[in-house]
Design an enzyme around this catalytic site. Structure first.
Site, PDB file in Angstrom:
ATOM      1  N   ASP A 142       0.735  -1.044  -0.023  1.00 59.27           N
ATOM      2  CA  ASP A 142      -0.038  -0.218  -0.069  1.00 59.27           C
ATOM      3  C   ASP A 142       0.937   1.236   0.085  1.00 59.27           C
ATOM      4  OD1 ASP A 142      -1.972   1.677  -0.039  1.00 59.27           O
ATOM      5  OD2 ASP A 142      -3.119   0.923   1.400  1.00 59.27           O
TER       6      ASP A 142
HETATM    7  C1  BGC Z   1      -5.103   3.239   0.335  1.00 56.81           C
HETATM    8  C2  BGC Z   1      -5.091   2.196  -0.963  1.00 56.81           C
HETATM    9  C3  BGC Z   1      -5.010   2.750  -2.338  1.00 56.81           C
HETATM   10  C4  BGC Z   1      -3.588   3.646  -2.382  1.00 56.81           C
HETATM   11  C5  BGC Z   1      -3.495   4.395  -3.774  1.00 56.81           C
HETATM   12  C6  BGC Z   1      -3.681   4.054  -0.040  1.00 56.81           C
HETATM   13  O1  BGC Z   1      -3.741   5.048   0.831  1.00 56.81           O
HETATM   14  O2  BGC Z   1      -4.997   2.738   1.319  1.00 56.81           O
HETATM   15  O3  BGC Z   1      -6.254   1.413  -0.785  1.00 56.81           O
HETATM   16  O4  BGC Z   1      -5.137   1.978  -3.241  1.00 56.81           O
HETATM   17  O5  BGC Z   1      -3.762   4.673  -1.354  1.00 56.81           O
HETATM   18  O6  BGC Z   1      -3.982   5.477  -3.703  1.00 56.81           O
END
Ligand code: BGC
Length: 748
Positions: free
Chosen positions: A284
């Site tokens: 993530d």
């Molecule tokens: C989130 C993810 C997301 C990623 C990219 C993160 O803060 O937890 O679910 O896909 O950002 O934007």
């Protein structure tokens, strides 16, 4: 709104050019040809180029700003750019100017639609309609891939049993079975049934346990045992892997002290070795770097090593791999074979998506695909099916011929951005149809709009303007709830009542004596018990997306009969968290004992009940999982099983008569629950094992025949293996998790 059908079809035909044959069924469905191409490429790559593929950066804006890194082979993937012209330029630099010409994998959070926004995933789960959810995901893929996005960070498969956690909006709610079915549907929809330029790689996230954040505070620790993981949190991921999900994202949380991005047990042992997942694992956003904040590693070099050793292929925004992997390999701390394995997983996806053959999109044509009429139609149908009718004293449906003046009020009546919900980056206000707009279009000159509150948090003591308008109206439609910003990532709440003076507004409207219909748009099940007496009917719409307005107008005026069911338990008060239908059987189940309010009447009472409940709120929620009313009535009769004893490899055939005994056509979500009476472990009170939507005309009946393979009763037991334990079971065929007649059977 684009209405040029011919242009749309031409664009669709162009983008549907197949790059590969039909997809084989296993794991990500690679073929010897794909593997050969991956190997050939890998053989040509320097260590630095390999590590470059493992680096994902946020690269919005002018491609020139990133040209050097892309040209130098230091970037394998970008996210946060959606403009097709700029994306083509990014790809041009990668394909024509980097040494090996490897295209970029372009990612985006396309969570519940791209431009055409569907209901939030929690609302989609309320449809209990995987086919419709798949259709929505396919549409999202058509729109996003037309602009050059070939990878979405969806579906989120986190089981969520705490509505304080704002991210509950982004998943399918509390149930493992429902979550798995929705996840599979989204994977199929995004990726398509064969690989072509409209295939958008799905990313199942967040692996794993993220939804169990302590206290419902996002990013917080979880403490899930291996058994809880295996029986509750992992099955949706396993189902989505089996459905062919190409990629997976590790989560932010530490579970029992181990952050997911460095968790070898879940990533390497379970995902890779047990399930054989050969897709791409990405972190993530900076979750590798956050292992330093967790205190799990002291610097980026250490956490990069932890992540690669856990089996993570791509680093989203920590710059840990790009900065330290080469040095880690050179020093012998990390084997180059680990890098090769990761790069293979990345290149495999790029080859399978046909990116080498089709790195560019037709930027001029991309616009025609967006908001196509059939996309808007599917979004409207999804919003209609996702709304759950929680109360109706007969106020709904309204008869358009009988209500002349309609008062529309409340902070969500005309909030185009907010009805789109969380993660609707690309949904545009101008294309969103609010309830106010839809009602005005449908009833020109008959709608009076007095918002009452400018937003959900506003406080007011008096509502003279709204009340005066209500007195002149035949019916009051109040649109309440919470704005998009109050749910979603990082947006946890400790108080789940309607915010601001919304409850007071509803009470003031009720006091006029006019019929009041409340519609709640929210990212979670709010605690609305105190509001129910103040309306004749209440529709829970979650955040319904682009076409929420027309969908709600159709429901309120009876063109469509509500069919949504709660995908999560609705609580009476936040203090009941966590309360979910499939909790384990307790040693002292509630027996209907006395509540606090009764104590005063019985002065001197010292002993209340000795069972599991709250003295002040009892043992039950406001609405159970799977609940939802209709404008018609469904009755279940003559439930039966085709046997009393089944073999472990057998199939249970359950049947029952479903009758529409009300006055109009309607669709019922039939649900089947099972209880394993005795296990090597305490078992859940009930577990959902099947659901289906059945449409019946008024007065019509049908005999439902439902097959449940006995293997569906398997669970991870005391000995750490997954199997069906012989013994006695009960089964219910019902319209929600709290009703129905138990049938008994055993497994030998
Ligand atoms: C989130 C993810 C997301 C990623 C990219 C993160 O803060 O937890 O679910 O896909 O950002 O934007």
């Amino acid at each position: 709104m684009k209405t040029n059908r011919n242009l749309f079809l031409a664009v669709l035909a162009a983008v549907l050019t197949a790059c590969g044959g039909p997809r084989p069924a296993s794991t990500v469905g690679t073929t010897p040809e794909v593997e050969r191409r991956v190997d050939q490429l890998l053989a040509k790559m320097t260590l630095a180029e390999k590590i470059g593929q493992m680096n994902q950066i946020s690269a919005g804006g002018d491609p020139a700003n990133y040209a050097e890194a892309v040209r130098g082979g230091q970037v394998g993937s970008i996210l946060n750019e959606v403009d097709p012209v700029r994306l083509n330029e990014f790809q041009r630099i990668a394909v024509e100017e980097s040494r090996l010409g490897i295209p970029l994998l372009v990612g985006r959070d396309v969570i519940h639609g791209f431009h055409t926004v569907f209901p939030i995933p929690l609302g989609l789960a309320a449809t209990f309609d995987p086919a419709l959810v798949e259709e929505g995901a396919r549409i999202a893929a058509l729109e996003a891939t037309a602009q050059g996005i070939r990878w979405t960070f969806s579906p989120m498969l986190d089981i969520a049993r705490d509505p304080r956690w704002g991210r509950m909006a982004e998943g399918s709610g509390e149930d493992t079975w429902l979550d798995a079915r929705m996840g599979e549907a989204m994977v199929r929809g995004y990726q398509g049934t064969q690989w072509d330029t409209t295939s958008m790689a799905a990313c199942i996230k967040h692996f794993v346990g993220y939804g169990a954040a302590e206290g419902g505070r996002d990013y917080n620790s979880t403490f899930l045992t291996e058994r809880q993981l295996r029986n509750i949190y992992l099955p949706p991921f396993e189902a989505a892997v089996k459905a062919g999900a190409l990629t997976l994202m590790t989560s932010f949380n530490d579970n029992d002290g181990v952050p997911s991005t460095g968790n070898r047990f879940v990533v390497k042992d379970i995902l890779r070795d047990e399930w054989g997942f050969d897709g791409l694992v990405v972190t993530d956003w900076n979750s590798m770097g956050e292992m330093i904040s967790h205190g799990f590693g002291s610097d980026r070099k250490e956490v990069a090593q932890q992540a690669i050793e856990a089996g993570v292929d791509m680093d989203m925004m920590t710059y840990g791999y790009i900065s330290h992997l080469e040095e880690l390999v050179r020093s012998g701390a990390v084997k180059e074979s680990a890098i090769n394995a990761a790069v293979r997983n990345i290149l495999r996806i790029k080859v399978m998506l046909g990116l080498f053959e089709h790195p560019y999109v037709d930027a001029a044509a991309a616009g025609a695909v967006q908001y196509a009429p059939e996309h808007l139609d599917a979004a409207r149908r999804s919003a209609e099916e996702s709304a759950v009718l929680l109360k109706n004293d007969g106020t709904l449906p309204l008869d358009a011929g009988r209500v002349r003046t309609i008062l529309v009020t409340g902070p969500m009546a005309d909030a185009p951005h907010d009805q789109l919900g969380t993660w609707a980056f690309d949904g545009q206000k101008e294309h969103t149809v609010t309830p106010l707009a839809a009602l005005r279009e449908r009833f020109p000159g008959r709608v009076v709009y007095v918002p009452g509150l400018v937003n959900s948090r506003q406080k007011r003591d008096r509502f003279d303007d709204v009340v005066a308008a209500a007195r002149q109206a035949d019916v009051i439609l109040a649109f309440l709830g919470e704005e998009a910003i109050l749910s979603g990532e990082a947006h946890s709440l400790a108080d789940l009542n309607l915010k601001g003076s919304q409850s007071e507004l509803l009470a003031a409207l009720k006091a006029t004596g006019k019929p009041v219909v409340a519609t709640v748009m929210a990212g979670r099940p709010l605690t609305i018990e105190r509001d129910l007496p103040n309306c004749g009917a209440l529709l829970y719409a979650f955040h319904p997306g682009t076409m929420g307005g027309p969908a709600l107008a159709n429901l309120i005026f009876g063109d469509v009969t509500p069919s949504g069911k709660t995908p999560v338990t609705f609580l009476r008060t936040v203090g009941q968290v966590p309360m979910y239908y499939s909790h384990n059987m307790t040693g002292r189940p509630y027996q209907g004992e006395m509540l606090l309010d009764d104590i005063e009447a019985e002065a001197g009472q010292t002993s209340l009940g000795n069972t599991s409940y709250y003295l002040d709120y009892g043992a039950y929620p406001l609405f159970p999982f799977g609940f939802g009313l209709s404008y018609t009535r469904f009755t279940y009769s003559d439930p039966a099983l085709d046997g009393t004893t089944y073999a472990r490899d057998g199939v249970i055939r359950a049947s029952c008569t479903l009758s529409n005994t009300g006055g109009c056509e309607g669709t019922e979500v039939v649900q089947v629950y099972v209880r394993d009476l005795v296990g090597s472990l305490t078992r859940p009170l009930k577990e959902l094992k099947h659901f289906e939507r059945v449409t019946l005309q008024a007065g019509e009946s049908c005999r439902l025949e439902i097959e449940i393979p006995v293997s569906e009763l398997a669970f991870w037991g005391l000995d750490g293996t997954k199997k069906v334990e012989p013994g006695d079971f009960q089964l219910w065929i019902s319209g929600d998790s709290a009703s129905g007649e138990a049938l008994s059977f055993s497994v030998r």
